[in-house]
Scaffold this active site. Structure first.
Site, short mmCIF file in Angstrom:
data_model
loop_
_atom_site.label_atom_id
_atom_site.label_comp_id
_atom_site.label_asym_id
_atom_site.label_seq_id
_atom_site.Cartn_x
_atom_site.Cartn_y
_atom_site.Cartn_z
N ASP A 65 23.82 14.68 55.77
CA ASP A 65 24.84 14.65 56.69
C ASP A 65 24.26 13.54 57.59
OD1 ASP A 65 26.52 17.45 57.83
OD2 ASP A 65 26.68 15.53 58.36
N GLU A 106 32.09 22.08 64.85
CA GLU A 106 30.66 21.89 65.09
C GLU A 106 30.18 22.89 66.10
OE1 GLU A 106 30.52 17.72 63.04
OE2 GLU A 106 28.80 18.77 62.97
C1 GLC Z 1 29.35 15.86 60.59
C2 GLC Z 1 29.40 17.22 59.80
C3 GLC Z 1 29.96 16.97 58.32
C4 GLC Z 1 30.83 15.70 58.34
C5 GLC Z 1 30.16 14.39 58.61
C6 GLC Z 1 30.77 13.18 58.80
O1 GLC Z 1 28.22 16.00 61.55
O2 GLC Z 1 28.48 18.21 59.61
O3 GLC Z 1 30.59 18.02 57.94
O4 GLC Z 1 31.38 15.53 56.82
O5 GLC Z 1 29.46 14.56 60.07
O6 GLC Z 1 31.94 13.13 59.90
#
Ligand code: GLC
Length: 623
Positions: free
Chosen positions: A334, A529
């Protein structure tokens, strides 16, 4: 134990750094890999885990031979480049002429030229510019794989169909609907030139205070277990040994592996404190089903298990995922999650790579991370075999996704965005997602010839869509940003008028001519988030309750339509309403709400309620 381990790691790192930063005269020694950070409490035992297996079609003989031959021609730099993904907000196409990166992503806040309301044409141009640059670089020709968060439709794109978020889809209990949504989403992503979505999310949210509860289908694993396969097949289609994904299909990425929804207090990126058996029982969720269906990538979770971050837990990412779970795709980290590991930074983290991260999501850290990872391979801190395994998996996925084929038959077919067929599908999903919590005096369904007052935020498509909508947080949107959408208000007006009735929009619920019934639409405002993490489940705003009480005092029956990314403690509002409907985050097809609330002229249902709670409704504000 963990302290000692950490101390050991830091000791190793400092000595390793001492070795790694030699003066010019001292040759670099082959360094030992950084010690594992896995403690006994976070050590997975493969023998305890169920079995799954990527389809044989993922590793067909022709694909593997192609990859082997290609890798034989790749330089060390080209191989390391494959393991690094940059965000479009931090890299330019021309950078790819120098840096042989294998992937780009459009993160939640990234868009063509930083314009979050850029036209779909601009998104296509962006994809083509990066692809062309990658093709111009001398050396081995390896196409980019371009990922984006299409988590409830192609939600970054103005004009795309925005489906209900997963919490609403979970209430529908309809795997076939999920497959069809996957297909529609994949097509809308493909027409804009992207190759890969970071979904499905298979989180099993256990504490609704988590800001990502709405990205989960249910608080128990059964729904995700029934949805993971169909969503994967909807996005990708069935893998074949003879040909890559069919046109209009894209690679999926089951996320976030593992137990992202099980953190203490629902803290985003927090810690799951539980036994291995419980983690398997509750949080392994639909991963086996996604893997069996051929999911081409899996995203590691920011979160930790008993204090050890998943991004650095080789017993999870390697021993289990590539052992009993039989996963043959690649693991992407991530967003700079590797930088959260002990002894690591966003710019350098052999530990995560050695633990089983095949591709670093290094949005803005890609350049130094590329350099440090290359150095770590040269020094032996990252074994060559580990690099080759990661690159093979990445190239395998690129072959299966069809990226080595020049043709992109649906790219640019922008009429697919928000097409009538996709809108009808989204409207069906909205209907099926609604959950009736109360209907005193059979206020619902409303006779279509009635005089209906509509109050609250019924005419706000942005609020109805929630986070991950055009912008990362889903904020700052107006109805003009959803040219192919219809608000809840518009849907109600259409349905009531069609029945010879009259609908009036009055945000505060005031009226001159007394209505037969009032629909009050209210709820959470968008978030994503960690920005959505809350301390209690109490629905705090008081305005909706005051509106409900005024209407009740005027003798007007009320129907509450509650928009939220999670169940919330709303006893006062429920008690003040004659009917109460959980609508979750329905997206751009608000008319799906009217399809259920507004009956025919005789007051019979046109579409009855179908949804059932997939999350417990809280008895107290503490959840
Ligand atoms: C974010 C999220 C993830 C996402 C990624 C790209 O922090 O945790 O779910 O796919 O970054 O945007």
């Amino acid at each position: 134990m963990r302290k000692t381990a950490t101390a050991l790691v830091i000791t190793l790192m400092s000595s390793a750094c001492a070795v790694a930063m030699p003066s010019r005269s001292v040759p670099v020694q082959a360094m030992t890999a950084q010690a594992s950070i896995v403690t006994d409490a976070a050590r997975a035992h493969p023998g305890l885990w169920p079995r799954a297996a990527s389809p044989a079609a993922m590793t067909d003989r022709a694909t593997e031979a192609f990859v082997t031959e290609l890798m034989s021609r790749m330089t060390l730099e080209e191989k390391v480049g494959q393991t690094i993904q940059a965000d479009i907000g931090s890299i330019k196409p021309e950078d790819l002429l120098t840096y042989p990166l294998g992937s780009i992503l459009a993160g939640g806040n990234s868009s063509p030229g930083g314009d979050e309301r850029a036209s779909a044409d601009k998104w296509v141009e962006l994809a083509r510019a990066f692809r062309a640059a990658a093709a111009q670089r001398p050396g081995a020709k390896v196409p980019l794989i371009y990922g984006i968060d299409a988590v409830h439709g192609h939600n970054n794109i103005v004009g795309a169909t925005i489906f209900p978020h997963n919490i609403g889809l979970g209430a529908a209990r309809d795997p076939d609907l999920i497959r069809r949504i996957g297909e529609a989403t994949a097509l809308e992503v493909a027409v804009t030139g992207a190759d890969w979505t970071f979904g499905p999310t298979l989180a099993v949210p256990r504490d609704d205070r988590w800001g990502r509860a709405y990205e989960g289908y249910a608080e128990n694993p059964e729904v995700a277990q029934s949805y993971a396969g169909p969503m994967t097949l909807g996005l990708q289609g069935a893998l074949s040994a003879d040909h890559p994904l069919a046109a209009g299909h894209i690679a999926g990425s089951a996320k976030h592996f593992l137990a992202d929804g099980g953190t203490t207090g629902g803290k985003d990126q927090g810690d799951y404190a539980g036994s291995e058996q419980e983690m398997i029982r509750t949080h392994l969720s639909g991963y086996p089903q996604a893997i069996d269906a051929g999911v081409l990538s899996i995203m590691a979770s920011f979160s930790s298990w008993n204090g050890v971050k998943h991004s650095g837990n080789e017993t999870i990412l390697t021993d289990v995922l590539r052992g009993p779970l039989g996963f043959d795709g690649f693991v992407v980290s991530d967003w700079n999650a590797h930088g959260q590991l002990p002894g690591c930074s966003n710019e350098s983290c052999a530990l995560a790579f050695n633990a089983g991260i095949d591709m670093f999501m290094a949005p803005d850290s890609w350049k130094p991370l590329y350099a440090s990872t290359l150095a770590q391979v040269k020094s032996g801190e990252i074994p060559m075999a580990r690099l080759d395994e990661a690159v093979r998996r990445i190239l395998r996925v690129k072959v299966k996704t069809g990226l080595f084929n020049d043709s992109r038959p649906v790219e640019g077919h922008l009429n697919e965005l928000g097409s009538p067929a996709h809108r009808a599908l989204a409207r069906e999903a909205v209907r099926k997602s609604l959950v009736l919590l109360k209907n005193e005096g059979s206020v619902l369904p409303i006779r279509s010839g009635a005089r209906v007052l509509v109050a609250g935020h019924a005419d706000d498509i942005g609020q109805a869509s929630g986070g991950w909508t055009l912008t990362w947080q889903g904020t700052g949107n107006t109805n003009a940003d959803f040219p192919n959408g219809q608000s809840i208000w518009s849907g109600i007006r259409e349905a009531v008028t069609a029945g010879g009735g009259q609908a009036t929009l009055s945000a505060d619920g005031s009226f001159t001519q007394k209505p037969d019934v009032a629909i009050v639409v209210f709820g959470e405002t968008p978030y994503a988030e960690f920005q959505g993490d809350v301390d209690t489940l109490d629905f705090v705003p008081t305005e909706p309750l005051e509106t409900l009480k005024r209407l009740k005092a005027a003798g007007v029956p009320t129907v509450s339509v509650f928009l939220s990314g999670r169940p919330m403690w709303t006893n006062p509002e429920i008690n003040a309403s004659d009917a109460f409907v959980a609508a979750w985050l329905p997206g751009t097809e608000g008319a799906g709400v009217a399809d259920v609330l507004i009956g025919d002229q005789a007051g019979k249902p046109r579409n009855d309620f179908h949804g059932a709670l997939s999350f417990s409704w809280p008895k107290t504000a503490k959840g």
